[in-house]
Design an enzyme around this catalytic site. Structure first.
Site, PDB file in Angstrom:
ATOM      1  N   HIS A  58     -41.877  45.511  -4.012  1.00 57.43           N
ATOM      2  CA  HIS A  58     -40.865  44.564  -4.499  1.00 57.43           C
ATOM      3  C   HIS A  58     -41.442  43.602  -5.529  1.00 57.43           C
ATOM      4  CE1 HIS A  58     -42.870  42.025  -1.491  1.00 57.43           C
ATOM      5  NE2 HIS A  58     -42.457  41.023  -2.227  1.00 57.43           N
ATOM      6  N   ARG A  83     -53.427  28.066  -5.956  1.00 58.09           N
ATOM      7  CA  ARG A  83     -52.884  27.896  -7.319  1.00 58.09           C
ATOM      8  C   ARG A  83     -51.671  26.980  -7.387  1.00 58.09           C
ATOM      9  NH1 ARG A  83     -55.659  32.193  -6.548  1.00 58.09           N
ATOM     10  NH2 ARG A  83     -56.796  33.241  -8.242  1.00 58.09           N
TER      11      ARG A  83
HETATM   12  C1  DLZ Z   1     -36.533  39.993  -1.540  1.00 58.75           C
HETATM   13  C2  DLZ Z   1     -37.712  39.157  -1.903  1.00 58.75           C
HETATM   14  C3  DLZ Z   1     -38.981  39.473  -1.390  1.00 58.75           C
HETATM   15  C4  DLZ Z   1     -39.234  40.616  -0.479  1.00 58.75           C
HETATM   16  N1  DLZ Z   1     -40.046  38.704  -1.693  1.00 58.75           N
HETATM   17  C5  DLZ Z   1     -39.886  37.639  -2.523  1.00 58.75           C
HETATM   18  C6  DLZ Z   1     -40.997  36.832  -2.866  1.00 58.75           C
HETATM   19  O1  DLZ Z   1     -42.140  37.010  -2.449  1.00 58.75           O
HETATM   20  N2  DLZ Z   1     -40.770  35.798  -3.706  1.00 58.75           N
HETATM   21  C7  DLZ Z   1     -39.531  35.505  -4.234  1.00 58.75           C
HETATM   22  O2  DLZ Z   1     -39.393  34.541  -5.013  1.00 58.75           O
HETATM   23  N3  DLZ Z   1     -38.478  36.255  -3.903  1.00 58.75           N
HETATM   24  C8  DLZ Z   1     -38.611  37.301  -3.064  1.00 58.75           C
HETATM   25  N4  DLZ Z   1     -37.541  38.066  -2.717  1.00 58.75           N
HETATM   26  C9  DLZ Z   1     -36.185  37.635  -3.157  1.00 58.75           C
HETATM   27  C10 DLZ Z   1     -35.790  38.088  -4.576  1.00 58.75           C
HETATM   28  O3  DLZ Z   1     -36.455  37.335  -5.559  1.00 58.75           O
HETATM   29  C11 DLZ Z   1     -34.261  37.915  -4.776  1.00 58.75           C
HETATM   30  O4  DLZ Z   1     -33.898  36.619  -4.453  1.00 58.75           O
HETATM   31  C12 DLZ Z   1     -33.442  38.866  -3.922  1.00 58.75           C
HETATM   32  O5  DLZ Z   1     -33.855  40.198  -4.114  1.00 58.75           O
HETATM   33  C13 DLZ Z   1     -31.931  38.760  -4.261  1.00 58.75           C
HETATM   34  O6  DLZ Z   1     -31.699  39.130  -5.625  1.00 58.75           O
END
Ligand code: DLZ
Length: 172
Positions: free
Chosen positions: A97, A136
């Site tokens: 992801h 960081r």
């Molecule tokens: C889904 C997701 C995952 C697994 N990890 C993070 C992360 O580490 N940091 C972050 O800012 N957002 C994460 N997200 C959420 C996605 O950025 C997003 O909000 C969703 O996929 C909905 O579009």
């Protein structure tokens, strides 16, 4: 230089232009909130330290880092901002992801910058684990929020200079 060899937030105060009449947007991702709050703190402290007025800093919260680009687009459409700073933290997990999100944000902000001619700043931590993120966001490797603020001020000044908004002494 490898980032492990220096504190990335070290900079020369005197080389930073005044931000006293600049308008900024900060888009803040709520995912990994403890980390992004520290990024925000470093960012806002640095903007104010260099003269930005609190009332000239507009903040929008978005659910996750993937939404940073759209949040930045919405915020910049509402106000005539000199620069938009995007703050988020994506931590590598069991799936890929992180690669999709990071790439989407990098491409999205680059496109926004090119198409609007305004600075959109990439203040996204893309770390392997939480420890690296802590280091960081106010730890031994500085604060990426601080760096993002300095970058925003410098790019905003560059844009103003290029458009002739900044008064320069010419001749006598
Ligand atoms: C889904 C997701 C995952 C697994 N990890 C993070 C992360 O580490 N940091 C972050 O800012 N957002 C994460 N997200 C959420 C996605 O950025 C997003 O909000 C969703 O996929 C909905 O579009």
């Amino acid at each position: 230089m490898a980032s492990s060899l220096k504190n990335l937030s070290s900079y020369n105060d005197k080389e930073v232009p005044s931000a006293s009449d600049m308008l900024f947007g900060i888009v803040l991702s709520e995912w990994n909130a403890e980390i992004t709050h520290s990024l925000y703190q470093g960012c806002i402290d640095t903007l104010l330290k260099h003269g930005a007025k609190e009332e000239n800093v507009y903040v929008a919260r978005v659910p996750g880092s993937f939404e940073l680009t759209t949040g930045a687009r919405i915020l910049s459409g509402q106000h005539n901002l000199d620069a938009v700073i995007c703050l988020g933290c994506v931590i590598k997990g069991e799936t890929s992801h992180d690669e999709y999100i990071n790439q989407a944000v990098a491409t999205g902000l680059t496109n926004l910058g090119i198409t609007t001619g305004k600075p959109f700043i990439f203040g996204l931590l893309t770390t392997n684990d939480e420890q690296q993120a802590k280091e960081r966001s106010g730890g031994k490797h500085g604060n990426k929020g601080t760096e993002a603020a300095i970058t925003a001020i410098r790019m905003a000044a560059l844009k103003r200079e290029a458009s002739g908004t900044t008064k320069k002494k010419i001749g006598f």
